[in-house]
Design a protein around this motif. Structure first.
Motif, PDB file in Angstrom:
ATOM      1  N   GLY A  31       0.806  -1.200   0.094  1.00  0.00           N
ATOM      2  CA  GLY A  31      -0.083  -0.053  -0.105  1.00  0.00           C
ATOM      3  C   GLY A  31       1.040   1.293   0.049  1.00  0.00           C
ATOM      4  O   GLY A  31       0.518   2.342   0.384  1.00  0.00           O
ATOM      5  N   ASN A  32       2.185   1.156  -0.413  1.00  0.00           N
ATOM      6  CA  ASN A  32       3.050   2.390  -0.474  1.00  0.00           C
ATOM      7  C   ASN A  32       3.383   2.654  -1.725  1.00  0.00           C
ATOM      8  O   ASN A  32       4.657   2.428  -2.186  1.00  0.00           O
ATOM      9  N   PRO A  33       2.519   2.755  -2.871  1.00  0.00           N
ATOM     10  CA  PRO A  33       3.259   3.013  -4.178  1.00  0.00           C
ATOM     11  C   PRO A  33       3.562   4.414  -4.301  1.00  0.00           C
ATOM     12  O   PRO A  33       4.185   4.939  -5.486  1.00  0.00           O
ATOM     13  N   GLY A  34       3.808   5.233  -3.185  1.00  0.00           N
ATOM     14  CA  GLY A  34       4.208   6.559  -3.498  1.00  0.00           C
ATOM     15  C   GLY A  34       5.697   6.671  -3.844  1.00  0.00           C
ATOM     16  O   GLY A  34       5.966   7.672  -4.235  1.00  0.00           O
ATOM     17  N   ARG A  35       6.374   5.876  -3.417  1.00  0.00           N
ATOM     18  CA  ARG A  35       7.966   6.007  -3.589  1.00  0.00           C
ATOM     19  C   ARG A  35       7.962   5.896  -5.265  1.00  0.00           C
ATOM     20  O   ARG A  35       8.816   6.828  -5.550  1.00  0.00           O
ATOM     21  N   LEU A  36       7.421   5.028  -5.840  1.00  0.00           N
ATOM     22  CA  LEU A  36       7.569   4.871  -7.149  1.00  0.00           C
ATOM     23  C   LEU A  36       6.982   6.034  -7.895  1.00  0.00           C
ATOM     24  O   LEU A  36       7.524   6.650  -8.771  1.00  0.00           O
ATOM     25  N   ARG A  37       6.058   6.629  -7.504  1.00  0.00           N
ATOM     26  CA  ARG A  37       5.028   7.633  -7.950  1.00  0.00           C
ATOM     27  C   ARG A  37       6.029   9.048  -7.803  1.00  0.00           C
ATOM     28  O   ARG A  37       6.117   9.677  -8.970  1.00  0.00           O
ATOM     29  N   THR A  38       6.596   9.126  -6.743  1.00  0.00           N
ATOM     30  CA  THR A  38       7.450  10.287  -6.632  1.00  0.00           C
ATOM     31  C   THR A  38       8.691  10.235  -7.457  1.00  0.00           C
ATOM     32  O   THR A  38       8.946  11.479  -8.011  1.00  0.00           O
ATOM     33  N   ARG A  39       9.073   9.221  -7.401  1.00  0.00           N
ATOM     34  CA  ARG A  39      10.154   9.059  -8.238  1.00  0.00           C
ATOM     35  C   ARG A  39       9.954   9.485  -9.798  1.00  0.00           C
ATOM     36  O   ARG A  39      10.691  10.039 -10.449  1.00  0.00           O
ATOM     37  N   VAL A  40       9.001   9.035 -10.164  1.00  0.00           N
ATOM     38  CA  VAL A  40       8.682   9.246 -11.884  1.00  0.00           C
ATOM     39  C   VAL A  40       8.181  10.547 -11.892  1.00  0.00           C
ATOM     40  O   VAL A  40       8.600  11.262 -12.535  1.00  0.00           O
ATOM     41  N   GLY A  41       7.337  11.152 -10.721  1.00  0.00           N
ATOM     42  CA  GLY A  41       7.041  12.443 -10.739  1.00  0.00           C
ATOM     43  C   GLY A  41       8.093  13.453 -10.768  1.00  0.00           C
ATOM     44  O   GLY A  41       8.081  14.397 -11.761  1.00  0.00           O
ATOM     45  N   TRP A  42       9.104  13.214  -9.962  1.00  0.00           N
ATOM     46  CA  TRP A  42      10.221  14.169 -10.235  1.00  0.00           C
ATOM     47  C   TRP A  42      11.279  14.184 -11.359  1.00  0.00           C
ATOM     48  O   TRP A  42      11.855  15.005 -11.775  1.00  0.00           O
ATOM     49  N   THR A  43      10.982  12.799 -11.904  1.00  0.00           N
ATOM     50  CA  THR A  43      11.845  12.786 -13.202  1.00  0.00           C
ATOM     51  C   THR A  43      11.115  13.441 -14.197  1.00  0.00           C
ATOM     52  O   THR A  43      11.811  14.115 -15.081  1.00  0.00           O
ATOM     53  N   LEU A  44       9.882  13.663 -14.335  1.00  0.00           N
ATOM     54  CA  LEU A  44       9.136  14.321 -15.233  1.00  0.00           C
ATOM     55  C   LEU A  44       9.330  15.662 -15.056  1.00  0.00           C
ATOM     56  O   LEU A  44       9.161  16.491 -16.098  1.00  0.00           O
ATOM     57  N   VAL A  45       9.365  16.169 -13.789  1.00  0.00           N
ATOM     58  CA  VAL A  45       9.604  17.748 -13.490  1.00  0.00           C
ATOM     59  C   VAL A  45      10.783  17.936 -14.228  1.00  0.00           C
ATOM     60  O   VAL A  45      11.167  18.950 -14.470  1.00  0.00           O
ATOM     61  N   GLU A  46      11.961  17.148 -13.872  1.00  0.00           N
ATOM     62  CA  GLU A  46      13.095  17.493 -14.328  1.00  0.00           C
ATOM     63  C   GLU A  46      13.356  17.599 -15.749  1.00  0.00           C
ATOM     64  O   GLU A  46      13.824  18.388 -16.417  1.00  0.00           O
ATOM     65  N   VAL A  47      12.565  16.876 -16.526  1.00  0.00           N
ATOM     66  CA  VAL A  47      12.784  16.587 -18.149  1.00  0.00           C
ATOM     67  C   VAL A  47      11.897  17.807 -18.536  1.00  0.00           C
ATOM     68  O   VAL A  47      12.281  18.613 -19.363  1.00  0.00           O
ATOM     69  N   GLY A  48      10.907  18.368 -17.718  1.00  0.00           N
ATOM     70  CA  GLY A  48      10.098  19.538 -18.153  1.00  0.00           C
ATOM     71  C   GLY A  48      10.802  20.791 -18.213  1.00  0.00           C
ATOM     72  O   GLY A  48      10.816  21.624 -18.872  1.00  0.00           O
ATOM     73  N   LEU A  49      11.484  20.914 -16.812  1.00  0.00           N
ATOM     74  CA  LEU A  49      12.766  22.130 -16.761  1.00  0.00           C
ATOM     75  C   LEU A  49      13.387  22.133 -17.773  1.00  0.00           C
ATOM     76  O   LEU A  49      13.858  23.162 -18.223  1.00  0.00           O
ATOM     77  N   ARG A  50      14.127  21.029 -18.048  1.00  0.00           N
ATOM     78  CA  ARG A  50      15.186  20.871 -19.130  1.00  0.00           C
ATOM     79  C   ARG A  50      14.638  21.323 -20.374  1.00  0.00           C
ATOM     80  O   ARG A  50      15.279  22.309 -21.208  1.00  0.00           O
ATOM     81  N   LEU A  51      13.396  21.256 -21.074  1.00  0.00           N
ATOM     82  CA  LEU A  51      12.757  21.458 -22.145  1.00  0.00           C
ATOM     83  C   LEU A  51      12.554  22.724 -22.230  1.00  0.00           C
ATOM     84  O   LEU A  51      12.493  23.456 -23.149  1.00  0.00           O
ATOM     85  N   ALA A  52      12.306  23.477 -21.061  1.00  0.00           N
ATOM     86  CA  ALA A  52      11.462  24.743 -20.706  1.00  0.00           C
ATOM     87  C   ALA A  52      12.750  25.942 -20.566  1.00  0.00           C
ATOM     88  O   ALA A  52      12.420  26.941 -20.789  1.00  0.00           O
ATOM     89  N   SER A  53      13.608  25.446 -20.283  1.00  0.00           N
ATOM     90  CA  SER A  53      15.149  26.508 -20.017  1.00  0.00           C
ATOM     91  C   SER A  53      15.602  26.924 -21.294  1.00  0.00           C
ATOM     92  O   SER A  53      15.450  26.109 -22.327  1.00  0.00           O
ATOM     93  N   ALA A  54      15.975  28.171 -21.312  1.00  0.00           N
ATOM     94  CA  ALA A  54      16.395  28.566 -22.684  1.00  0.00           C
ATOM     95  C   ALA A  54      17.866  27.789 -22.817  1.00  0.00           C
ATOM     96  O   ALA A  54      18.657  27.604 -21.866  1.00  0.00           O
TER      97      ALA A  54
END
Length: 62
Positions: A31-54
């Motif tokens: 009942g602790n799927p948060g670890r994987l969800r958190t890891r995937v979420g932060w990876t997506l944030v990092e990719v988004g920031l790299r795409l949005a940066s000048a």
């Protein structure tokens, strides 16, 4: 590299991947799927920031 050495390294890597998959499976069953969800979420944030940066300006080498 000797073929037997390469094969042994592949066996070790496969065992590591199986152990990691088991830990994710156990976390979701507990009942602790948060670890994987958190890891995937932060990876997506990092990719988004790299795409949005000048892009950095190119430096001319003389």
């Amino acid at each position: 590299m000797h073929p037997e050495t390469h094969l042994q390294l592949q066996h070790v890597r496969a065992a590591d991947l199986r152990a990691e998959a088991d830990s994710y499976r156990l976390a979701t069953e507990a009942g602790n799927p948060g670890r994987l969800r958190t890891r995937v979420g932060w990876t997506l944030v990092e990719v988004g920031l790299r795409l949005a940066s000048a892009p950095r300006p190119a430096v001319a080498a003389c």
